[in-house]
Design an enzyme around this catalytic site. Structure first.
Site, PDB file in Angstrom:
ATOM      1  N   ASP A 279      -0.693  -0.732   3.830  1.00  0.00           N
ATOM      2  CA  ASP A 279      -0.969  -0.471   2.423  1.00  0.00           C
ATOM      3  C   ASP A 279      -1.466  -1.749   1.742  1.00  0.00           C
ATOM      4  O   ASP A 279      -0.909  -2.823   1.926  1.00  0.00           O
ATOM      5  CB  ASP A 279       0.343   0.005   1.766  1.00  0.00           C
ATOM      6  CG  ASP A 279       0.134   0.434   0.332  1.00  0.00           C
ATOM      7  OD1 ASP A 279      -0.631   1.384   0.119  1.00  0.00           O
ATOM      8  OD2 ASP A 279       0.729  -0.185  -0.567  1.00  0.00           O
ATOM      9  N   GLU A 321      -5.704  -0.111   4.425  1.00  0.00           N
ATOM     10  CA  GLU A 321      -6.034   0.621   3.201  1.00  0.00           C
ATOM     11  C   GLU A 321      -6.644  -0.353   2.195  1.00  0.00           C
ATOM     12  O   GLU A 321      -6.024  -0.741   1.208  1.00  0.00           O
ATOM     13  CB  GLU A 321      -4.772   1.290   2.623  1.00  0.00           C
ATOM     14  CG  GLU A 321      -5.058   2.216   1.467  1.00  0.00           C
ATOM     15  CD  GLU A 321      -4.639   1.692   0.096  1.00  0.00           C
ATOM     16  OE1 GLU A 321      -5.120   2.234  -0.906  1.00  0.00           O
ATOM     17  OE2 GLU A 321      -3.838   0.741   0.021  1.00  0.00           O
TER      18      GLU A 321
HETATM   19  C1  GLC Z   1      -1.808   1.765  -2.324  1.00  0.00           C
HETATM   20  C2  GLC Z   1      -1.274   3.183  -2.404  1.00  0.00           C
HETATM   21  C3  GLC Z   1      -1.010   3.524  -3.840  1.00  0.00           C
HETATM   22  C4  GLC Z   1       0.013   2.553  -4.396  1.00  0.00           C
HETATM   23  C5  GLC Z   1      -0.428   1.108  -4.172  1.00  0.00           C
HETATM   24  C6  GLC Z   1       0.706   0.164  -4.409  1.00  0.00           C
HETATM   25  O1  GLC Z   1      -3.012   1.634  -2.939  1.00  0.00           O
HETATM   26  O2  GLC Z   1      -2.182   4.071  -1.815  1.00  0.00           O
HETATM   27  O3  GLC Z   1      -0.562   4.840  -3.980  1.00  0.00           O
HETATM   28  O4  GLC Z   1       0.211   2.794  -5.757  1.00  0.00           O
HETATM   29  O5  GLC Z   1      -0.860   0.877  -2.854  1.00  0.00           O
HETATM   30  O6  GLC Z   1       1.622   0.227  -3.359  1.00  0.00           O
END
Ligand code: GLC
Length: 642
Positions: A279, A321
């Protein structure tokens, strides 16, 4: 490179851990020097660097020793397939266990629904302990190794993983690398005044450094959590909180943080996770005077993780991500000699966003202008392709892509935002602006696939033509994700045409975050309608089912960097050719509400011009005309020509 001292260390470690696997030793030997040099570059100046490096090597061996024989066998099987994750056979779905099934234990009873659809890869949204009301959908983690009570237990997760494995399905879960909840044990120890744990985070006695850093750090949630630092009364300090005020950023300049978090990565790997979704990796390194995103050290840390995983738990792939600008995304696949040795997957967020752009304007030129960047993806790594996920839609493509299509970036983006948030007169889309920044006027978008495609509006109008149009749009968007290259990841609810769910507004732990409007609670009575011919649920579900079946049956759709975009002929029609071993598949997509035509000249692209083609979607066989003859595409129609 060969370093005798390191090799000696390696052999001692292997001996101490009683590891007999020659393949492991081979992988370790191949990577140890690079592991050392990456660790050294980042942590060399730390006073305990040498001891911590030994700890790191030890943890790699321990992770391998802890890996079950079954998972080791699975590693070998994946290794034999080469890069197993490039296959066209993979089709994923992202879902919240509680909102989809209730608990982990109830998940197996839903597998037949997913298998019937053709999904064989599950992304379970964050499952680990996270404080109610300050959870960010599970992305504020209180304990990386304890499953949230209401979802089940770690044993349930293990059991479900083995069910998935026996069903030939794959599992993805998140590691939230950038931050923890302020209720995490480390944060609690920091709050109690222990310096060692305060060093796990970024904290400052006054606003001097935070003020300077905020000058260049963009705000992520400007409405609900403005700024990037939060004052903690107990500590009497300012803590870095890039996301929500309750998510404390981990300090990766501290090697102990890295080693601890690598331990968590290994823990997930040994649960049998096939893909770990890292993430927010763009944020893991901070430096004064920068945006604190996409910094070289962030890439080095990701490469370091990848190398450690490659040695100890090689079957687990990594998804980064990183929702970043088109020019930045490629670096997440690794650069130079680390190309394809960083993240195996990245979200194709640019493609997703330009699809939404094209759907709003009926003009595909911005999509075409983005491709020269996206085509730089190296062979051996792949995209996660999607139309919707749990997050908002950011219009993150570059201004020049908009300008080249003849539009003014500011006005164009305003149009798209108005179109999807319902502010544009006559727009059938029902979404909302998310994270509006009052200083910059930037905003992103929330809304479910169906509502953004006009289904909610059409249902309100009780207009069967509008309903059909919205379904056509949904399938058009999904077809592109299935065909454009990479692993498609559906978002639960979209397969049955779920529109926005506004119940989040009544929950104070969610009402500040309108992303919850597109995170539905599945009603299984309603989902039974997927089998009722003619229902909306059935029309969406069966179309997707057919698309997935087509995709999984065609090796030409595996991501072998085998895509060529067709030069623009008609501003509303996007097209590309997928090719393999002298064969080609021509995919065309009409993003306009009007029928469009395109010259048969397109069949000159990439190889022989056939005398006839079959549209695998409509089932028609079409004679290929001359260059001055035209192929027709109806409103929002796509064709898959073989
Ligand atoms: C990523 C997740 C999102 C979250 C962020 C902080 O972007 O997909 O949902 O709010 O990280 O953890």
């Amino acid at each position: 490179m060969y370093n005798a001292t390191l090799q000696q260390k390696l052999h001692e470690l292997v001996k101490t851990h009683n590891i007999k696997d020659a393949k492991f030793v081979e992988r370790f030997t191949a990577n140890i020097d690079d592991i050392r040099s990456h660790f050294q570059t980042i942590y060399g100046i730390h006073p305990q660097s040498a001891i911590l490096f030994d700890q790191l090597l030890d943890s790699i061996c321990q992770a391998y020793v802890d890996r079950s024989d079954e998972l080791k066998k699975r590693d070998v099987a994946k290794d034999k397939k080469g890069q197993w994750f490039l296959s066209q056979d993979l089709v994923g779905m992202s879902l919240y266990v509680d909102r989809f099934a209730g608990t982990i234990k109830q998940m197996p009873s839903k597998l037949s629904y997913l298998k019937q659809l053709g999904v064989n890869f599950l992304h379970l949204m964050p499952l680990f302990k996270s404080p109610e009301g300050e959870s960010d959908g599970g992305y504020a983690v209180e304990d990386f190794r304890v499953v949230e009570d209401r979802l089940g237990s770690i044993e349930d997760l293990r059991a479900f993983q083995s069910t998935l494995q026996s069903e030939d399905m794959y599992l993805m879960i998140d590691i939230v690398l950038n931050h923890t909840s302020h209720h995490h044990e480390w944060a609690k120890l920091a709050k109690s005044g222990i310096k060692e744990y305060q060093d796990y985070f970024y904290m400052y006695d006054d606003r001097r450094i935070p003020d300077q850093m905020e000058e260049t750090m963009p705000e992520i949630f400007p409405e609900s959590s403005p700024g990037s630092f939060t004052y903690d009364e107990k500590l009497d300090k300012w803590v870095m909180t890039v996301f929500h005020h309750y998510q404390w950023d981990l300090n990766y300049t501290n090697p102990k943080v890295f080693i601890e978090m690598l331990g968590n990565v290994f823990f997930y790997a040994n649960l049998g996770v096939d893909v770990v979704r890292i993430d927010a990796p763009a944020f893991i390194w901070k430096q004064m005077g920068t945006s604190c995103q996409n910094l070289p050290e962030a890439h080095q840390l990701l490469q370091l993780i990848k190398m450690c995983v490659e040695v100890a738990t090689p079957g687990m792939a990594i998804l980064g991500e990183a929702i970043v600008a088109p020019a930045q995304i490629m670096a997440y696949f690794g650069t130079g000699r680390y190309e394809t040795h960083e993240c195996d997957f990245a979200y194709n967020a640019t493609q997703m966003a330009v699809q939404w752009d094209a759907l709003a304007t009926g003009d595909v030129r911005i999509m075409q202008n983005a491709q020269h960047e996206l085509l730089r993806k190296p062979l051996g790594a792949t995209w996660l392709t999607y139309t919707r996920c749990h997050d908002d839609i950011g219009l993150g493509y570059d201004d020049y892509m908009i300008e080249q299509a003849g539009f003014t970036p500011y006005d164009h983006r305003s149009y798209i935002k108005n179109y999807y948030s319902g502010a544009h007169p006559g727009s059938p889309a029902k979404g909302a602006l998310f994270a509006v920044n009052p200083k910059t006027q930037d905003a992103r978008l929330s809304g479910s696939l169906a509502s953004l495609c006009g289904l909610e509006h059409a249902l309100e109008m009780k207009d069967s033509n509008l309903i059909q149009t919205s379904i056509d749009k949904i399938i058009l968007m999904q077809s592109m994700s299935m065909l454009v290259g990479g692993v498609p990841m559906l978002f639960y609810g979209d397969e049955a045409g779920y529109t926005n769910d506004y119940s989040y507004l009544a929950d104070p732990g969610k009402s500040y975050d309108n992303r919850w409007m597109h995170r539905p609670i599945i009603n299984w009575e309603r989902n039974k309608l997927v089998d009722k011919q003619g229902s909306i649920e059935n029309r969406v579900y069966t179309a997707l089912q057919k698309l997935i079946k087509l995709r999984r049956s065609m090796a030409i759709l595996a991501d072998q960097k085998n895509i060529q975009w067709i030069p623009n002929q008609n501003n509303s029609v996007a097209g590309f050719v997928r090719f393999k071993d002298g064969e080609k598949l021509t995919c065309l997509f009409n993003f306009s509400a009007q029928p469009q035509s395109i010259s048969w000249f397109i069949m000159e692209e990439n190889g022989q011009r056939p005398s006839q083609v079959q549209d695998l979607w409509s089932g028609e066989t079409l004679p290929v005309g001359m260059d001055h003859d035209h192929l027709m595409l109806g409103a929002y129609q796509f064709r898959i020509l073989n």
